[in-house]
Write an enzyme that holds these catalytic residues in place. Structure first.
Site, mmCIF file in Angstrom:
data_model
loop_
_atom_site.group_PDB
_atom_site.id
_atom_site.type_symbol
_atom_site.label_atom_id
_atom_site.label_comp_id
_atom_site.label_asym_id
_atom_site.label_seq_id
_atom_site.Cartn_x
_atom_site.Cartn_y
_atom_site.Cartn_z
ATOM 1 N N HIS A 78 0.737 -1.227 0.172
ATOM 2 C CA HIS A 78 0.094 -0.011 -0.051
ATOM 3 C C HIS A 78 0.855 1.251 -0.072
ATOM 4 C CE1 HIS A 78 0.186 -0.417 4.388
ATOM 5 N NE2 HIS A 78 0.557 0.828 4.402
ATOM 6 N N ASP A 118 0.183 -7.641 0.827
ATOM 7 C CA ASP A 118 0.452 -6.256 1.332
ATOM 8 C C ASP A 118 2.310 -6.236 1.241
ATOM 9 O OD1 ASP A 118 0.112 -3.599 1.690
ATOM 10 O OD2 ASP A 118 -0.017 -3.801 3.854
ATOM 11 N N GLY A 125 3.488 6.290 8.771
ATOM 12 C CA GLY A 125 4.963 6.351 8.495
ATOM 13 C C GLY A 125 5.520 5.109 8.777
ATOM 14 N N ASN A 126 4.955 4.518 9.660
ATOM 15 C CA ASN A 126 5.927 2.981 9.948
ATOM 16 C C ASN A 126 5.494 2.054 9.182
ATOM 17 O OD1 ASN A 126 5.607 4.335 13.089
ATOM 18 N ND2 ASN A 126 7.304 2.818 12.541
ATOM 19 N N SER A 127 4.399 2.277 8.169
ATOM 20 C CA SER A 127 4.062 1.073 7.270
ATOM 21 C C SER A 127 5.432 0.895 6.446
ATOM 22 C CB SER A 127 3.043 1.572 6.202
ATOM 23 O OG SER A 127 2.023 1.640 7.047
ATOM 24 N N GLY A 145 -7.906 -26.204 -4.652
ATOM 25 C CA GLY A 145 -9.311 -26.217 -5.290
ATOM 26 C C GLY A 145 -10.406 -26.436 -4.521
ATOM 27 N N ILE A 199 -13.860 -23.612 1.984
ATOM 28 C CA ILE A 199 -14.042 -24.037 2.981
ATOM 29 C C ILE A 199 -14.459 -22.827 4.048
ATOM 30 C CG2 ILE A 199 -12.627 -26.036 2.714
ATOM 31 C CD1 ILE A 199 -10.706 -24.691 4.434
#
Length: 451
Positions: A84, A114, A186-188, A244, A247
């Site tokens: 992001h 991410d 800002g830590n992302s 495939g 659940i």
């Protein structure tokens, strides 16, 4: 003889008065040495991490709101961050702890995990962090969160591992590391490191109630980040494996009806046509009681993360109970994984989807119907609970009156519909009910997985 005995007693008292303080002093010195060792470990880990954490800035502006963090993981300039932070950008700028600014040579990201990667042309070998094992992290273990909050420069906060395999509130990921180490905007994309200075997670978000300073932090495990990084570096995209199956979790009441002495299992809601699972003989409505991957029994919430990362041809062993067979009849299926060429990213937020018809509110995701009575005093009542549903598993019953949903009180259906529509399926929310004058609390949980 009596004098000698008295002298011995006096000597013992004197020795105890001397030895006891010495013993306490020794213990205090030992504690001081331990504290000093921990402090030195924190200091060394912080120094190592801060030298390898960078600030990531967008090309169109250098405003603080545009910035994130990143972690150098190789001397030649490969950097991990969040997807992001990079999403929608063709290039970014990276500033190191030394204040050197680099323009990205290439960027790739994977929105599902991410995780994003940046490549820069380093002018010299860069300091970097080695990967540590997120799988080996223990609850209560000390960790450091390192990033660039509010674009103020690299900062370090200290905390512990509060939980593992945590479902992020409002998102479909269930493999997160939860920590109380302080995380801010800002830590992302920053680093979560252990006291050896090894990278055990990539900081991704902070969860807090609105207008409150308190919150909890979430990081993507290094095991996931490393796997995604290697694929993005090699292929520029991420290929995931599958068997495939779709659940969902099974409630305890259904397990009891099938005479299965278990507290947790999954029902197969769909078998993809032509998939390895179909070829192996798994059918819709089968109950998965246990899974084994590479000789290890896996936690159910971890399946959605483990299966996609398996190598081609690796087999997943399913122990299955089929409807119509005795409770002790368990079949074993070995299913090889294959590349999922039709993989589609699921919505990041999966919420309950109530359907309003007149004064009736049907919530099929958890299997119950509500009705509001406004003739006397406003009252929301459960009118139907579907057997085998999540609501049934919570022992909700027709006739119960809802007085609160997620901390909100209701006088009509409209705000109730809004609150239910924002309730996350994977995390649930506390539902408070009045039954015969008694107040009860319930936590609704539903796991849907594609594996």
């Amino acid at each position: 003889m009596k004098i000698r005995h008295l002298n011995l007693c006096i000597l013992c008292v004197i020795l105890s008065c001397v030895i006891a303080p010495l013993s306490h002093a020794a213990e205090a010195e030992k504690l001081d040495a331990t504290s000093a060792h921990v402090f030195m470990s924190i200091q060394k880990a912080a120094e190592k991490a801060t030298s390898a954490v960078v600030e990531v800035m967008h090309d169109e502006s250098f405003f603080p709101s545009s910035n994130g963090s990143g972690v150098i993981i190789s001397a030649d300039g490969w950097i991990l961050t969040n997807a992001h932070v990079l999403k929608g950008k063709e290039r970014v700028y990276v500033e190191t702890e030394e204040g050197i600014l680099y323009e990205s040579k290439s960027i790739h990201y994977d929105s599902v995990s991410d995780i994003g990667v940046i490549k820069i042309d380093a002018k010299k070998p860069l300091p970097f962090l080695d990967f540590g094992s997120s799988d080996d992290l223990k609850l209560g273990e000390s960790v450091l969160s390192v990033g660039s909050p509010f674009s103020l420069g690299t900062s370090v906060s200290y905390g512990i591992v509060s939980a593992k395999y945590r479902a992020h509130p409002g998102a479909h990921r269930r493999d997160m590391i939860q920590t109380d180490a302080l995380i801010n905007p800002g830590n992302s994309g920053g680093a979560l490191v252990n006291l050896k200075g090894e990278l055990v997670g990539i900081t991704t978000s902070r969860y807090a109630k609105r207008d409150t300073p308190q919150g909890i932090g979430f990081s993507i495990p290094s095991s996931v980040a490393r796997w995604v990084y290697e694929q993005l570096k090699e292929k520029g995209k991420v290929e995931r494996k599958h068997v495939g199956l779709e659940i969902t979790n099974v409630n305890v009441s259904e397990l009891k009806r099938r005479n299965l002495p278990l507290k947790f299992a999954f029902r197969v809601t769909q078998v993809k046509k032509g998939s390895p699972a179909e070829k192996a003989g798994i059918k819709q409505n089968d109950l998965i009681l246990e899974t084994c991957i590479e000789g290890k029994t896996e936690l159910f919430p971890d399946l959605e993360e483990r299966i996609p990362r398996l190598p081609d041809g690796e087999k997943v062993i399913f122990k299955i109970h089929r409807a119509g067979t005795p409770g002790d009849t368990v079949q074993t299926f070995e299913v090889p994984v294959e590349t999922n060429h039709d993989f589609q990213e699921r919505p990041e937020h999966e919420h309950l989807q109530p359907v309003l018809e007149g004064q009736n509110l049907m919530i099929s995701d958890i299997g119950m119907t509500l009705k509001i009575d406004t003739e006397s005093k406003p009252q929301v009542t459960i009118t139907e609970v579907i057997p085998g549903s999540v609501a049934d598993d919570c022992e909700l019953k027709p006739g119960m009156n809802i007085i609160l949903w997620g901390g909100m009180e209701f006088k009509n259906l409209e705000p109730l519909v809004g609150a239910i529509s924002t309730t996350c399926i994977t995390c649930g929310k506390i539902l408070v009910i009045s039954e015969n004058g008694h107040i009860k609390s319930f936590l609704l949980r539903k796991y849907n997985m594609n594996i």
